[in-house]
Design a protein around this motif. Sequence first.
Motif, PDB file in Angstrom:
ATOM      1  N   ASP A 178       3.623  -4.390  -3.413  1.00 27.11           N
ATOM      2  CA  ASP A 178       2.242  -4.961  -4.304  1.00 27.11           C
ATOM      3  C   ASP A 178       1.093  -5.203  -2.400  1.00 27.11           C
ATOM      4  O   ASP A 178       2.449  -4.808  -1.661  1.00 27.11           O
ATOM      5  N   THR A 179       0.008  -5.334  -2.500  1.00 29.24           N
ATOM      6  CA  THR A 179      -0.463  -5.642  -1.157  1.00 29.24           C
ATOM      7  C   THR A 179       0.404  -6.331  -0.461  1.00 29.24           C
ATOM      8  O   THR A 179       0.409  -5.970   1.153  1.00 29.24           O
ATOM      9  N   GLU A 202       1.486  -5.610   3.832  1.00 29.01           N
ATOM     10  CA  GLU A 202       1.505  -6.167   4.825  1.00 29.01           C
ATOM     11  C   GLU A 202       2.366  -7.282   5.117  1.00 29.01           C
ATOM     12  O   GLU A 202       2.996  -6.762   6.662  1.00 29.01           O
ATOM     13  N   ASP A 214       2.262   5.453   3.864  1.00 23.67           N
ATOM     14  CA  ASP A 214       2.576   3.808   2.931  1.00 23.67           C
ATOM     15  C   ASP A 214       2.755   4.710   1.924  1.00 23.67           C
ATOM     16  O   ASP A 214       1.085   5.140   1.320  1.00 23.67           O
ATOM     17  N   SER A 257       3.292   2.738  -1.828  1.00 28.18           N
ATOM     18  CA  SER A 257       3.032   1.974  -2.290  1.00 28.18           C
ATOM     19  C   SER A 257       1.585   2.158  -2.934  1.00 28.18           C
ATOM     20  O   SER A 257       0.673   2.836  -2.985  1.00 28.18           O
ATOM     21  N   ILE A 268      -0.878  -0.068  -4.168  1.00 29.53           N
ATOM     22  CA  ILE A 268      -1.955  -0.771  -3.382  1.00 29.53           C
ATOM     23  C   ILE A 268      -2.750  -0.870  -2.803  1.00 29.53           C
ATOM     24  O   ILE A 268      -3.912   0.058  -3.663  1.00 29.53           O
ATOM     25  N   SER A 269      -4.329  -2.569  -2.106  1.00 33.58           N
ATOM     26  CA  SER A 269      -5.796  -1.643  -2.305  1.00 33.58           C
ATOM     27  C   SER A 269      -6.034  -0.883  -1.487  1.00 33.58           C
ATOM     28  O   SER A 269      -5.545  -0.594  -0.304  1.00 33.58           O
ATOM     29  N   GLU A 314      -7.625  -3.457   1.010  1.00 30.60           N
ATOM     30  CA  GLU A 314      -6.480  -3.614   2.731  1.00 30.60           C
ATOM     31  C   GLU A 314      -6.181  -2.039   3.069  1.00 30.60           C
ATOM     32  O   GLU A 314      -5.859  -2.575   4.574  1.00 30.60           O
ATOM     33  N   THR A 315      -5.601  -1.022   2.035  1.00 26.15           N
ATOM     34  CA  THR A 315      -5.569  -0.166   3.037  1.00 26.15           C
ATOM     35  C   THR A 315      -5.945   0.553   4.482  1.00 26.15           C
ATOM     36  O   THR A 315      -5.485   1.070   5.309  1.00 26.15           O
ATOM     37  N   ASP A 364      -2.174   6.984   3.745  1.00 27.15           N
ATOM     38  CA  ASP A 364      -1.765   5.988   2.039  1.00 27.15           C
ATOM     39  C   ASP A 364      -1.575   7.843   0.738  1.00 27.15           C
ATOM     40  O   ASP A 364      -1.997   8.546   0.969  1.00 27.15           O
ATOM     41  N   GLN A 367      -5.457   5.845  -2.085  1.00 26.14           N
ATOM     42  CA  GLN A 367      -5.060   4.901  -3.394  1.00 26.14           C
ATOM     43  C   GLN A 367      -6.414   4.639  -3.804  1.00 26.14           C
ATOM     44  O   GLN A 367      -6.303   4.096  -5.136  1.00 26.14           O
ATOM     45  N   LEU A 390      -5.893  -4.431  -9.707  1.00 21.02           N
ATOM     46  CA  LEU A 390      -6.117  -4.076  -8.780  1.00 21.02           C
ATOM     47  C   LEU A 390      -7.865  -2.715  -8.986  1.00 21.02           C
ATOM     48  O   LEU A 390      -8.700  -3.185  -8.074  1.00 21.02           O
TER      49      LEU A 390
END
Length: 289
Positions: free
Chosen positions: A65-66, A70, A91, A93, A95-96, A99-100, A116, A166, A241
């Motif tokens: 997760d985000t 981090e 990355d 993953s 996630i948001s 935030e990315t 991303d 993302q 998300l």
Amino acid sequence: MKIGFIGLGLMGRPMAAHLIDAGHDLFINRVKPVSQFLVEKGATACDTAKAVAEAADIIITIVPDTPDVETVLFGDNGVAEGLAEGKLVIDMSSISPVETKTFAERIAEKGCGYLDAPVSGGEVGAKNAALTIMVGGSDEDFARGEPLFAAMGKTITHVGPVGDGQTAKVANQIIVGLTIEAVAEGLLFAKKAGADPAKVREALMGGFAGSTIMKIHGERMIAETFDPGFRIRLHRKDLALAINAAREIGLSLPNTASTEQLMNAAIARGDGDRDHSALIRTLAALAGL
């Protein structure tokens, strides 16, 4: 290439193995008994994410997760502390998207690139190096990462700048989640009406209702084999998300919201760590089946 790989979960382990098989030097972190085979294949175990980043030229992360991203990137002894100018962080993953972009800006301050590159295809796709990989970032960074993506995936798309990977993954999870829910409703309708769901599924596979989800997840629903796969808990996170991002841009996603609530109910019933096809169990309970 010297590759750092952080996140040796259900998806990460086979992805890391493919990179070793492709001839890359791999540096990994948090090795557990289930991932010890990667060391036996030639990977080097490092004590911290910082040490991974110091040893590698390209660092890949794939965590749940985000907040996890981090922490891995910017926490104590995190990746950022081990970066030198010119390195690349990827990355993978889910996630948001918002935030990315922030993470990418912080990595850029170190003189490093950022991609991303979330994936779709589940454990089966990871094991077979057949993942769909959706990438956001610059053309230059994508060119550096593409050979690595080719070792792990089959369909690789450079969607656009940072964050667009993302965004594509969130869209994917909306469509997959709603389709799983629709397949579950259809098969439950068939069962409640007295028909054989397996035969109904067989008939539907030849028409417009036929899909990969009808084929794979429909079979899991009928056989009641719900080992992940992809956990309901993680899919619920992805739909959250979507809903949070939609709120920020002023978009209504009513069916995404209702499917998220069904997944909340599934988690409350104890099914959070089952495959997302197990959503049919919650719908079946509502139907009295």
